[in-house]
Write an enzyme that holds these catalytic residues in place. Structure first.
Site, PDB file in Angstrom:
ATOM      1  N   ARG A 115      -7.713   7.019   3.111  1.00 48.38           N
ATOM      2  CA  ARG A 115      -7.849   6.908   1.703  1.00 48.38           C
ATOM      3  C   ARG A 115      -9.081   6.359   1.197  1.00 48.38           C
ATOM      4  NH1 ARG A 115      -4.224   1.886  -0.849  1.00 48.38           N
ATOM      5  NH2 ARG A 115      -5.481   0.433   0.190  1.00 48.38           N
ATOM      6  N   GLU A 154      -9.074   2.237  -7.095  1.00 44.61           N
ATOM      7  CA  GLU A 154     -10.177   1.321  -6.339  1.00 44.61           C
ATOM      8  C   GLU A 154     -11.170   1.960  -5.865  1.00 44.61           C
ATOM      9  OE1 GLU A 154      -8.320  -1.515  -3.512  1.00 44.61           O
ATOM     10  OE2 GLU A 154      -7.654  -3.164  -5.124  1.00 44.61           O
ATOM     11  N   CYS A 159     -21.111   7.443  -0.036  1.00 41.08           N
ATOM     12  CA  CYS A 159     -21.229   8.629   1.045  1.00 41.08           C
ATOM     13  C   CYS A 159     -22.797   8.896   1.420  1.00 41.08           C
ATOM     14  CB  CYS A 159     -20.488   9.709   0.324  1.00 41.08           C
ATOM     15  SG  CYS A 159     -20.694  11.128   1.224  1.00 41.08           S
ATOM     16  N   GLU A 314      -3.017  -5.238 -10.193  1.00 45.10           N
ATOM     17  CA  GLU A 314      -2.321  -5.511  -8.925  1.00 45.10           C
ATOM     18  C   GLU A 314      -2.429  -7.040  -8.713  1.00 45.10           C
ATOM     19  OE1 GLU A 314      -3.397  -3.290  -5.507  1.00 45.10           O
ATOM     20  OE2 GLU A 314      -3.598  -1.419  -6.590  1.00 45.10           O
ATOM     21  N   TRP A 322      -2.784  -8.102   4.793  1.00 44.72           N
ATOM     22  CA  TRP A 322      -3.968  -7.747   5.334  1.00 44.72           C
ATOM     23  C   TRP A 322      -4.903  -8.770   5.559  1.00 44.72           C
ATOM     24  CZ3 TRP A 322      -6.869  -9.649   1.717  1.00 44.72           C
ATOM     25  CH2 TRP A 322      -6.589  -9.643   0.044  1.00 44.72           C
ATOM     26  N   GLU A 362       1.773  -0.525   4.984  1.00 47.36           N
ATOM     27  CA  GLU A 362       1.908  -1.639   4.020  1.00 47.36           C
ATOM     28  C   GLU A 362       3.518  -1.987   4.071  1.00 47.36           C
ATOM     29  OE1 GLU A 362      -0.139  -0.117   0.683  1.00 47.36           O
ATOM     30  OE2 GLU A 362      -1.921  -1.385   1.057  1.00 47.36           O
ATOM     31  N   LYS A 363       3.904  -1.616   5.102  1.00 49.63           N
ATOM     32  CA  LYS A 363       5.704  -2.019   5.253  1.00 49.63           C
ATOM     33  C   LYS A 363       5.880  -3.514   5.136  1.00 49.63           C
ATOM     34  CE  LYS A 363       5.684  -1.251  10.195  1.00 49.63           C
ATOM     35  NZ  LYS A 363       4.345  -0.667  10.290  1.00 49.63           N
ATOM     36  N   PHE A 364       4.742  -4.302   5.593  1.00 52.01           N
ATOM     37  CA  PHE A 364       5.078  -5.768   5.424  1.00 52.01           C
ATOM     38  C   PHE A 364       4.243  -6.495   4.180  1.00 52.01           C
ATOM     39  CE2 PHE A 364       5.525  -5.011  10.165  1.00 52.01           C
ATOM     40  CZ  PHE A 364       7.003  -5.420  10.111  1.00 52.01           C
TER      41      PHE A 364
END
Ligand code: GLA
Ligand code: ZN
Length: 680
Positions: A115, A154, A159, A314, A322, A362-364
């Site tokens: 992403r 974000e 590029c 957020e 992270w 991001e499961k944790f």
């Protein structure tokens, strides 16, 4: 100031919600709503990464599921901040259209996936984004539950594809008009770097001869400026697409902490509302005070961009996943950290995320609703407590402003240039750190501060602090001169007024562009000090340590207040003040430490009568902030010291949580308290 979200003019409490991951579990979606209500959640940010569900095949849009969710939430008193999905492109799209994938600094085009990695220039991507944004806006902009657009997510990165390089060359043509002018401003006669055609110009990258240490500093600087402008242009296109359906729904983009690669001040006119994602890594140690200072500064940056309340888009209820270590917040810290945002001007506390993702990366990561699926968790209780507090404050605080007497200049283009210049201290020039050191002295006293850049207005402040203003642009020197002439007080330091906006040195003596007269000094040279070395400033019978950079200056009309204590420039001026017009300009020649800034700003803010949250300093580690609305004052106290603290209050204070008069605020460790202050 009315509300940031006119359809729902309240303090927002909510966060990212990704029901698109749970469409086969209606039981969970139902449970989520019940739990949100229990936690006093009144808004969600929806569909941020839902493009693959919204447009599963090219041109085939499926929005019914989203409508059902928006409507269901709305019927339950929960409003929607609706996202455009450009932050993550669907795989079918990046496989079919390689040009939308970024080319990295090594010159390789990325593979599909991930992403925040699309090309900002690609006409194909811009068209795909315009199309989905239009479809979303036509369907939902007028829904009574949709209160704000969350553009992408974000925006970040760069590029270096050929489309971007070509756009860079066009940008340069517009800026310089001719190659001749560009060569002159970039000083390309040095080392035979002359450009003979526009095609010879490439973005600085590691595979260039000099890698990222591009010797043509004007080129590096212009590339960064171009990237910011190109991203701003992309955001503008996203905004225009959603506004076409209903211009009354405001737009925001969630910005990031200390994001070095863009100049956020350039986004201020593109966005209606500034929002940002704050992830302080609290440790439960003394370091938390430093963390609180850093985040106070970044909250102030976000508020100052538009000089209006912002949104905390957020934050995490417990711990991110992270950082090197996922440390849980100590009891109370969630309240203190959330209220810190509000204290500095946020009209919301929002989280990433409401329901924890079952799988993937991001499961944790902390969330309001954990995998266990009920409300009997620490993080849920912490969130519920913040929700309750926001309800108590809503009417008084929503839309209230922070109106400081002090402005601190923190300019991103200056930062890029200072850090890219070779010398006078390549092992750490520490511009951002120095800005923070000045800020910290004011934070310690509870003196509110706006953060400005060189394009901002500075009229109306009592005190302007401009540390290390190496690069002067956009007529800022004239603004500063005018400010002092008309009675303002200016603080300048070593390494000021050195180059023009393209990094060409000013000729005829530093500080350039007339600032020499304003400060009444000539800056001849700078002594770089090795780590561990020091000198001192002798002032009022005290000796204040200085380090890293010591400018050798000569008074040219200024009064010498302090002198160097050591080395061959012992006895030479180190702190001066100059009367200019009806104001004063101080010049601090060396990098000082916390004790100097503390004494200096204490004296100065008292002399100038700068506004502060409370008449006396709060205890060490406690911050005191001030918001105002309709003549009312709201003082916010957050205790980051790790110990219980008592804060004496002036007459006429009321605890906003209990509605009771209060004369001493008793704060537990990591507690936060909001006080209405009617007098003084
Ligand atoms: C960022 C992103 C979110 C999420 C969080 C995790 O802020 O915007 O999607 O990944 O980080 O901390
Ligand atoms: Zn590109």
């Amino acid at each position: 100031m009315t509300s940031l979200t006119p359809k729902f003019p309240h303090l927002l409490h909510g966060g990212d919600y990704n029901p698109d991951q749970w469409l086969d579990r209606p039981d969970i979606l139902e449970q989520d709503i019940a739990l949100m209500k229990e936690a006093h959640i009144n808004c969600v940010s929806l569909a941020i990464f839902a493009w693959a569900k919204l447009e599963p095949q090219e041109g085939v849009y499926q929005l019914d599921w989203l409508e059902e969710i928006i409507q269901n939430l709305y019927e339950n008193g929960i409003y929607t901040v609706l996202a455009t999905p450009s932050g993550a492109k669907p795989r079918w799209m990046s496989e079919k259209y390689p040009e939308i994938r970024r080319v990295n600094a090594a010159g390789q085009r990325e593979l599909s996936g991930g992403r925040h990695n699309h090309c900002y220039t690609s006409p194909v991507y811009r068209e795909k984004v315009r199309a989905i944004n239009t479809v979303l806006a036509q369907r939902f902009a007028k829904h009574p539950g949709v209160i704000l657009w969350h553009l992408s997510n974000e925006y970040g990165g760069e590029c270096r594809c050929e489309l971007c390089q070509a756009a860079f060359r066009e940008w340069l043509k517009k800026k310089y008009g001719s190659l001749e002018a560009l060569n002159k401003q970039w000083w390309t006669d040095f080392w035979s770097q002359t450009f003979n055609s526009w095609e010879e110009i490439h973005a600085p990258a590691p595979r260039n001869a000099w890698g990222n240490a591009e010797p043509v500093h004007g080129l590096s600087l212009d590339w960064k400026r171009f990237v910011t402008d190109q991203v701003a242009d992309f955001i503008r296109a996203e905004r225009d697409a959603v506004k076409a359906a209903d211009p009354s729904v405001p737009v925001t983009a969630n910005l990031m902490e200390d994001y070095y690669f863009y100049n956020y001040f350039k986004f201020k006119d593109v966005l209606d509302v500034v929002s940002w994602d704050a992830y302080p890594q609290w440790k439960g140690t003394e370091e938390d005070v430093d963390t609180a200072v850093s985040f106070a500064l970044w909250h102030d940056v976000m508020r100052s961009l538009k000089k209006q309340p912002f949104l905390l888009m957020e934050s995490v209820p417990s711990a991110t996943n992270w950082a090197p270590v996922s440390r849980l917040k100590r009891p109370g810290m969630h309240l203190a950290a959330s209220m810190q945002a509000v204290a500095h001007g946020s009209d919301s506390v929002q989280y990433f995320q409401l329901r924890k993702s079952r799988g993937a990366s991001e499961k944790f990561h902390g969330a309001v609703i954990d995998h266990c699926g009920h409300s009997d968790t620490r993080e849920f209780r912490d969130v519920e407590q913040v929700g309750r507090r926001l309800r108590q404050l809503d009417e008084a605080v929503c839309g209230s402003e922070v109106k400081p007497d002090v402005a601190l200049v923190f300019d991103m283009e200056n930062r890029w240039a200072v850090e890219n210049a070779a010398g006078p201290r390549n092992c750490g020039i520490h511009y951002a750190e120095d800005v923070r050191a000045h800020y910290r002295a004011l934070w310690r006293m509870g003196v509110p501060v706006d953060i400005v850049d060189e394009e901002c207005e500075i009229k109306g402040y009592k005190l302007v602090i401009a540390p290390m203003l190496y690069l002067l642009r956009a007529g800022f020197a004239q603004k500063l001169a005018e400010f002092v002439k008309e009675g303002g007080t200016l603080i300048g330091t070593y390494h000021t007024g050195i180059v023009n906006e393209n990094d060409l040195c000013h000729l005829g003596g530093w500080p350039g562009e007339g600032l020499g007269e304003v400060f009444g000094v000539w800056h001849e040279a700078t002594d770089g000090l090795y780590d561990g070395e020091g000198n001192c400033i002798l002032l009022d019978g005290k000796s204040y340590p200085v380090s890293e950079l010591c400018a050798l200056i000569h008074a040219r009309g200024a009064q010498v207040l302090g002198t160097y204590g050591q080395d061959f420039y012992q006895g030479e001026p180190a702190l001066t003040v100059n009367a200019y017009g009806t104001g004063k300009a101080y010049y601090l020649a060396a990098r000082a430490g916390a004790d100097f800034y503390r004494d200096f700003y204490r004296g100065l803010t008292e002399e100038l009568g700068c506004k502060r949250a409370l008449p006396a300093d709060p205890p060490e580690g406690v911050e005191a902030c001030l918001r105002e609305k309709d003549g009312e004052k709201y003082v916010f106290l957050q205790n980051f010291s790790g110990e219980a603290q008592s804060v004496p209050l002036p007459e006429g204070c009321v605890d906003m949580a209990s509605g009771q008069p209060i004369s001493v605020a008793e704060l537990a460790a990591y507690d936060g308290m909001a006080i209405q202050r009617s007098e003084g």
